[in-house]
Motif scaffolding. Sequence first.
Motif, PDB file in Angstrom:
ATOM      1  N   UNK A   1     -47.867  21.671  31.594  1.00 43.75           N
ATOM      2  CA  UNK A   1     -46.742  21.531  30.664  1.00 43.75           C
ATOM      3  C   UNK A   1     -45.431  21.181  31.365  1.00 43.75           C
ATOM      4  N   UNK A   2     -45.438  21.222  32.690  1.00 42.28           N
ATOM      5  CA  UNK A   2     -44.190  20.976  33.441  1.00 42.28           C
ATOM      6  C   UNK A   2     -43.610  19.580  33.172  1.00 42.28           C
ATOM      7  N   UNK A   3     -44.410  18.492  33.135  1.00 50.19           N
ATOM      8  CA  UNK A   3     -43.803  17.179  32.841  1.00 50.19           C
ATOM      9  C   UNK A   3     -43.033  17.168  31.522  1.00 50.19           C
TER      10      UNK A   3
ATOM     11  N   UNK B   1     -40.130  14.607  31.866  1.00 44.27           N
ATOM     12  CA  UNK B   1     -40.754  13.583  32.714  1.00 44.27           C
ATOM     13  C   UNK B   1     -42.044  13.019  32.117  1.00 44.27           C
ATOM     14  N   UNK B   2     -42.279  13.238  30.838  1.00 39.57           N
ATOM     15  CA  UNK B   2     -43.502  12.722  30.212  1.00 39.57           C
ATOM     16  C   UNK B   2     -43.562  11.208  30.334  1.00 39.57           C
ATOM     17  N   UNK B   3     -44.739  10.696  30.673  1.00 40.33           N
ATOM     18  CA  UNK B   3     -44.900   9.246  30.797  1.00 40.33           C
ATOM     19  C   UNK B   3     -44.618   8.726  32.192  1.00 40.33           C
ATOM     20  N   UNK B   4     -44.081   9.582  33.079  1.00 41.89           N
ATOM     21  CA  UNK B   4     -43.813   9.146  34.458  1.00 41.89           C
ATOM     22  C   UNK B   4     -45.129   9.041  35.235  1.00 41.89           C
TER      23      UNK B   4
ATOM     24  N   UNK C   1     -50.568  17.397  37.689  1.00 39.22           N
ATOM     25  CA  UNK C   1     -51.707  16.584  37.277  1.00 39.22           C
ATOM     26  C   UNK C   1     -51.365  15.802  36.009  1.00 39.22           C
ATOM     27  N   UNK C   2     -50.347  16.275  35.276  1.00 34.58           N
ATOM     28  CA  UNK C   2     -49.917  15.568  34.064  1.00 34.58           C
ATOM     29  C   UNK C   2     -49.497  14.137  34.338  1.00 34.58           C
ATOM     30  N   UNK C   3     -49.010  13.861  35.554  1.00 35.02           N
ATOM     31  CA  UNK C   3     -48.592  12.505  35.914  1.00 35.02           C
ATOM     32  C   UNK C   3     -49.788  11.585  36.171  1.00 35.02           C
TER      33      UNK C   3
ATOM     34  N   UNK D   1     -52.873   9.937  29.065  1.00 30.14           N
ATOM     35  CA  UNK D   1     -52.192  10.407  27.857  1.00 30.14           C
ATOM     36  C   UNK D   1     -51.935  11.905  27.995  1.00 30.14           C
ATOM     37  N   UNK D   2     -50.800  12.415  27.471  1.00 34.88           N
ATOM     38  CA  UNK D   2     -50.536  13.854  27.533  1.00 34.88           C
ATOM     39  C   UNK D   2     -51.590  14.680  26.798  1.00 34.88           C
TER      40      UNK D   2
END
Length: 233
Positions: free
Chosen positions: A13-15, A20-23, A46-48, A52-53
Amino acid sequence: QVALLDIDICGPSIPKMMGLEGEQVHQSGSGWSPVYVEENLGVMSVGFLLSSPDDAVIWRGPKKNGLIKQFLRDVDWGEIDYLIVDTPPGTSDEHLSIVQYLSAAHIDGAVIITTPQEVSLQDVRKEINFCHKVKLPIIGVVENMSGFVCPKCKNESQIFPPTTGGAEKMCQNLNVPFLGKVPLDPQIGKSCDKGQSFLSEAPESPATSSYRNIIQRIQEYCDQHHFQEEKII
């Protein structure tokens, strides 16, 4: 200079919270480059790496451990003063791995977060026991969502009643430092969803004052820890 490492592999959930979502992560000759929120705040998650989120990360322990090791070994953090590691709840593979991989780095300690009710404290006692067993120092415990002050009438309500005395009483019983309480403020949730700094958005909130006091206590602990290490060396 601060590095924020998100090792909540299945629920990164950090992005989102850092805006920073989509980075994407970029690779250079010196390794992966963190994604920067500010010049002095780099983030890796790992979200980066997901397309897709909403993508689910369905990995067994060894694959999770491999990625955590890669984050520590292959990310070009540069010169940093603090490495903050965000872990998932519980005492699972991620916790064991990070403690093992950083054992030679003399970790300052763990900050453990709870809410006031007994159901949450039951889990947190296990976390404290885990830290003792793996010889991980405990910087202290923070009680989150600790009371709600109505913005209109100013009365305080206990949304999560501390039926057994809350985090402060638990810390007294277990001889663990208590860092403070963060009140329930709807603006915190909004700031997280929008990827904005709550401290900048609500500088006058009682929660902001609580955050600043807790940060100061953590900083003092780390400074003292480093001073003692230098004396030993």
